[in-house]
Design an enzyme around this catalytic site. Structure first.
Site, PDB file in Angstrom:
ATOM      1  CG  ASP A 108      -5.397  -5.926   2.483  1.00 20.37           C
ATOM      2  OD1 ASP A 108      -6.398  -6.724   2.644  1.00 20.37           O
ATOM      3  OD2 ASP A 108      -5.517  -5.091   1.275  1.00 20.37           O
TER       4      ASP A 108
ATOM      5  CG  HIS B  89      -4.327  -0.903  -0.393  1.00 16.25           C
ATOM      6  ND1 HIS B  89      -3.954  -1.190   0.862  1.00 16.25           N
ATOM      7  CD2 HIS B  89      -5.178  -2.481  -0.896  1.00 16.25           C
ATOM      8  CE1 HIS B  89      -4.140  -2.371   1.190  1.00 16.25           C
ATOM      9  NE2 HIS B  89      -4.978  -2.627  -0.012  1.00 16.25           N
TER      10      HIS B  89
ATOM     11  CG  MET C 108      -2.008   3.122   7.664  1.00 24.47           C
ATOM     12  SD  MET C 108      -2.936   4.359   7.967  1.00 24.47           S
ATOM     13  CE  MET C 108      -3.627   4.899   6.652  1.00 24.47           C
TER      14      MET C 108
ATOM     15  CB  SER D 286      -0.656  -0.542   1.146  1.00 23.48           C
ATOM     16  OG  SER D 286      -1.546   0.693   0.807  1.00 23.48           O
ATOM     17  CB  THR D 287       0.989   4.115   2.643  1.00 24.60           C
ATOM     18  OG1 THR D 287       0.781   3.953   3.030  1.00 24.60           O
ATOM     19  CG2 THR D 287       2.102   5.080   2.895  1.00 24.60           C
TER      20      THR D 287
END
Length: 379
Positions: free
Chosen positions: A322, A225, A319, A198-199
Site C-alpha cells: 500500500d 492502518h 506489510m 502500517s505494522t
C-alpha cells in the site's frame, strides 16, 4: 474443522517452514485457558508454526521467554500479577528479540492499552474473539487475523529483499538514480508532508513526530492502518507527546501548518481545496484498496492531484505494498520521496516496494527521516 480443542501440550516435533528452515517458535501468554487452547489449536495447525510453551501471566512469560527463547510471543493485556503492558516493558528492557503480538478486546479500554503496548515496543496486535457463538467460528476468526500477523515477520514473500550490502552500510542511503525522461520532474518546494505506515507504525510515529517543533511550517497528513477507535487513541497519544497539534481527521477539518491529521479507521481520507483556497479533509467508505481502508494510495493520489508534486511523501514500516501506486503518482509530479530502511523497519514491505521500484529519493533509518524532511523544507 472439529470443535474439540486439545489440551495445552506445546509442540515438540522438529519441523521446517521451508527447506532447512526451523519452525516459528511461539509462546502463548494468556490467563484464560479457553484462549490458550484456542491459540494452541489454531497455531499448531499451521505449517511451520510450533507452540513451544504457555504462561498465565506476565511474570511467568518473562521466565518462559528467557528459557525458551521464542520467535513470537502472543501476549494478553489484562492478566493477574503482571499485566501485558508491564510485560512488554520488561521484555524490551531485557532486550528480548521476540516479536510481540498483543491480544486485546475490541473495547475502549482494550484499544487504549493496545496503543500503549505498541508505543512501548510491541510489534502488532490482534483482537480476541467474543465468547458468544460457535467455537469453530471464533477460532477461524482468530486464526484468520493472527496467522498473517505472525508470518509477516518471517515470510520472505511478504517483504522485499534486503538492499545490497554496500548500500546498507551507508549511514544515509539513497535510491539508484531514476531514469531520465518526461515521467519524472524536479521536486518543487514542498507544501505538505504525507506519511503512510502500517505494522510498527505507532512506535515509528511517536519517534518521528516528537522531533517536529511547534513552528514546523507545513501540514502533515498520515494514514496508519488501524481500525476505528484505535486511530483516535493513537492521535490522542501523539498529541500528548508532540509539539504539533495531532488530530484524528473528521469531514471538513482544515489542513493547515502545524497540524497533524490522521485518517480515521475504516475511512479513506482525501484532501480538497475550497473556493477560499482552504484545504480540508474529505472522508468516504469507498471500496478497500490493497485490502485496506484507510489506504495510503488514496491519500497520496489526492495529495498529488491537489499539490501537483509540491509534497514530501514518506513511506514507513509496514506489510504489503500500500502506497506504491500513490508514490508513483506523487513522483511523476515531482514530489520528494523518503522510504524507511530495512534495518529500522519492523516489516520492510511497504517501504521496500517503493525502494525496489526506484521511486525513493532517500532510504533512511527512522531517526534520519525528520532531519531529511527539514532539509527539503529548508531548500
Amino acid at each position: 474443522m472439529s470443535n474439540q480443542i486439545p489440551f495445552e501440550t506445546p509442540g515438540s516435533r522438529p519441523g521446517v517452514r521451508g527447506p532447512g528452515r526451523p519452525k516459528i517458535r511461539i509462546l502463548v501468554v494468556d490467563d484464560s485457558v479457553v484462549i490458550r487452547r484456542f491459540l494452541a489449536h489454531a497455531l499448531n495447525e499451521e505449517p511451520g508454526f510450533e507452540v513451544v510453551g504457555f504462561a498465565v501471566n506476565g511474570a511467568q512469560a518473562l521466565t518462559k521467554a528467557a528459557e525458551l527463547k521464542p520467535d513470537v510471543i502472543t501476549l494478553d493485556i489484562e492478566m493477574p500479577e503482571m499485566d501485558g503492558l508491564e510485560t512488554v516493558r520488561r521484555l524490551r528492557q531485557q532486550a528480548s528479540k521476540a516479536c510481540v503480538i498483543m491480544c486485546s478486546t475490541l473495547t475502549s479500554r482494550g484499544a487504549s492499552a493496545t496503543i500503549d503496548a505498541l508505543v512501548m515496543g510491541a510489534n502488532d496486535y490482534v483482537t480476541k474473539p467474543c465468547h458468544n457463538g460457535p467455537m469453530e467460528a471464533a477460532l477461524k476468526t482468530l486464526t484468520d487475523e493472527l496467522v498473517p500477523k505472525i508470518r509477516q515477520f518471517f515470510d520472505p514473500h511478504l517483504a522485499v529483499p534486503r538492499l545490497p550490502a554496500a548500500a546498507a552500510s551507508s549511514p544515509r542511503k539513497t535510491a539508484a538514480p531514476l531514469a531520465a525522461g518526461p515521467h519524472f520532474v524536479k521536486a518543487p518546494l514542498p507544501k505538505i508532508v504525507a506519511i503512510g505506515v502500517s505494522t510498527g507504525g505507532p512506535t515509528a510515529l511517536m519517534e518521528i513526530m516528537r522531533q517536529f517543533p511547534a513552528s514546523f511550517p507545513l501540514p502533515v497528513v498520515i494514514v496508519q492502518h488501524m481500525p476505528p477507535l484505535f486511530t483516535k487513541l493513537l492521535a490522542d497519544r501523539l498529541n500528548d507527546q508532540c509539539s504539533l497539534e495531532v488530530m484524528e481527521a473528521s469531514a471538513g477539518l482544515p489542513v493547515k501548518a502545524g497540524r497533524v491529521v490522521i485518517a480515521p479507521g475504516d475511512f479513506h481520507m482525501r484532501l480538497r481545496r475550497s473556493t477560499s483556497k482552504e484545504v480540508s479533509v474529505v472522508l468516504d467508505q469507498g471500496p478497500q484498496e490493497n485490502s485496506c481502508r484507510p489506504a495510503v494510495d488514496v491519500l497520496f493520489r489526492s495529495v498529488g492531484e491537489l499539490y501537483d508534486g509540491a509534497a514530501i511523501g514518506v513511506i514507513l514500516t509496514g506489510m504489503g505494498q500500500d502506497g506504491l501506486h500513490g508514490v508513483e503518482q506523487l513522483k511523476s509530479k515531482g514530489a520528494y520521496i523518503v522510504a524507511q530502511d530495512r534495518s529500522s523497519s519492523v516489516v520492510w514491505g511497504m517501504p521496500g516496494a517503493v525502494v525496489e521500484a526506484g521511486l525513493a529519493d532517500a532510504v533512511l533509518g527512522l531517526r534520519e527521516v525528520v532531519p531529511e524532511i527539514f532539509r527539503q523544507v529548508a531548500r
